[in-house]
Design a protein around this motif. Structure first.
Motif, mmCIF file in Angstrom:
data_model
loop_
_atom_site.group_PDB
_atom_site.id
_atom_site.type_symbol
_atom_site.label_atom_id
_atom_site.label_comp_id
_atom_site.label_asym_id
_atom_site.label_seq_id
_atom_site.Cartn_x
_atom_site.Cartn_y
_atom_site.Cartn_z
ATOM 1 N N GLN A 1 -3.430 2.929 4.325
ATOM 2 C CA GLN A 1 -2.106 2.940 4.942
ATOM 3 C C GLN A 1 -2.202 3.318 6.419
ATOM 4 O O GLN A 1 -1.558 2.705 7.266
ATOM 5 N N ALA A 2 -3.032 4.309 6.730
ATOM 6 C CA ALA A 2 -3.206 4.718 8.123
ATOM 7 C C ALA A 2 -3.809 3.584 8.947
ATOM 8 O O ALA A 2 -3.413 3.371 10.097
ATOM 9 N N ALA A 3 -4.743 2.857 8.354
ATOM 10 C CA ALA A 3 -5.355 1.728 9.063
ATOM 11 C C ALA A 3 -4.342 0.614 9.304
ATOM 12 O O ALA A 3 -4.372 -0.044 10.349
ATOM 13 N N LEU A 4 -3.447 0.398 8.362
ATOM 14 C CA LEU A 4 -2.454 -0.670 8.483
ATOM 15 C C LEU A 4 -1.235 -0.257 9.308
ATOM 16 O O LEU A 4 -0.474 -1.114 9.769
ATOM 17 N N GLU B 1 1.063 9.439 -5.673
ATOM 18 C CA GLU B 1 1.485 10.801 -5.356
ATOM 19 C C GLU B 1 2.449 11.337 -6.410
ATOM 20 O O GLU B 1 2.395 12.508 -6.784
ATOM 21 N N GLY B 2 3.324 10.486 -6.917
ATOM 22 C CA GLY B 2 4.226 10.894 -7.998
ATOM 23 C C GLY B 2 3.454 11.226 -9.267
ATOM 24 O O GLY B 2 3.768 12.196 -9.963
ATOM 25 N N VAL C 1 0.840 -1.203 0.000
ATOM 26 C CA VAL C 1 0.000 0.000 0.000
ATOM 27 C C VAL C 1 0.873 1.250 0.000
ATOM 28 O O VAL C 1 0.581 2.217 -0.710
ATOM 29 N N SER C 2 1.955 1.239 0.765
ATOM 30 C CA SER C 2 2.852 2.397 0.807
ATOM 31 C C SER C 2 3.492 2.651 -0.554
ATOM 32 O O SER C 2 3.617 3.799 -0.992
ATOM 33 N N ARG D 1 -8.785 10.499 -5.683
ATOM 34 C CA ARG D 1 -9.606 9.539 -4.943
ATOM 35 C C ARG D 1 -8.786 8.298 -4.592
ATOM 36 O O ARG D 1 -8.866 7.775 -3.476
ATOM 37 N N LYS D 2 -7.981 7.851 -5.552
ATOM 38 C CA LYS D 2 -7.121 6.692 -5.305
ATOM 39 C C LYS D 2 -6.128 6.998 -4.184
ATOM 40 O O LYS D 2 -5.916 6.184 -3.287
ATOM 41 N N ARG D 3 -5.541 8.205 -4.220
ATOM 42 C CA ARG D 3 -4.590 8.610 -3.186
ATOM 43 C C ARG D 3 -5.266 8.642 -1.822
ATOM 44 O O ARG D 3 -4.725 8.152 -0.835
#
Length: 139
Positions: free
Chosen positions: A116-119, A46-47, A38-39, A107-109
């Motif tokens: 990512q925050a959940a994991l 983001e890129g 996910v990261s 939306r994907k980001r």
């Protein structure tokens, strides 16, 4: 691109060491795969948003002039190797730009950042558990 660098550093630093192969590293690597995936996807999105386009790759077959080994007989009848120019195919990977839909990428980001925050909490707990289960000398 605002990020929680303290949390990211606390979780990602041990993950970067995972390639070394100690029991602790293997434990961390084995149990944090989804977080790392996910990261990586989040960094890619983001890129794409920062550039305004995405990169894709395709394989292209090209010809290359090279030296090929050929066998011939010399005057004494012995087989000897010679090298002659010849054309050989090789596969080249070509990167090219692909337009993106910025709204869809945002939306994907957002979805990846939430995932990512959940994991992150789970990954941090796994890292601590692996460090406790497989302590390493700090020397």
């Amino acid at each position: 691109m605002p990020r929680n660098t303290t949390l990211a550093a606390a979780v990602l630093l041990p993950l970067l060491v995972a390639a070394c192969g100690t029991p602790q590293d293997r434990c961390i690597s084995r149990n944090t795969g989804e977080y790392r995936t996910v990261s990586g996807l989040l960094a890619e999105v983001e890129g794409n948003l920062a550039r305004g386009y995405a990169w894709e790759e395709r394989q292209v077959i090209r010809d290359r002039l090279t030296q090929c080994r050929a066998y011939a007989r010399d005057r004494d009848g012995r087989v000897v190797a010679t090298y002659e120019p010849c054309w050989r195919d090789y596969v080249d990977v070509e990167r090219y730009r692909v337009p993106i839909d910025p709204a869809a990428e945002q939306r994907k980001r957002d979805n990846l950042a939430a995932r990512q925050a959940a994991l992150a909490g789970q990954a941090k707990a796994v890292v601590q558990a692996c460090q406790a289960a497989f302590p390493e000398d700090q020397g």
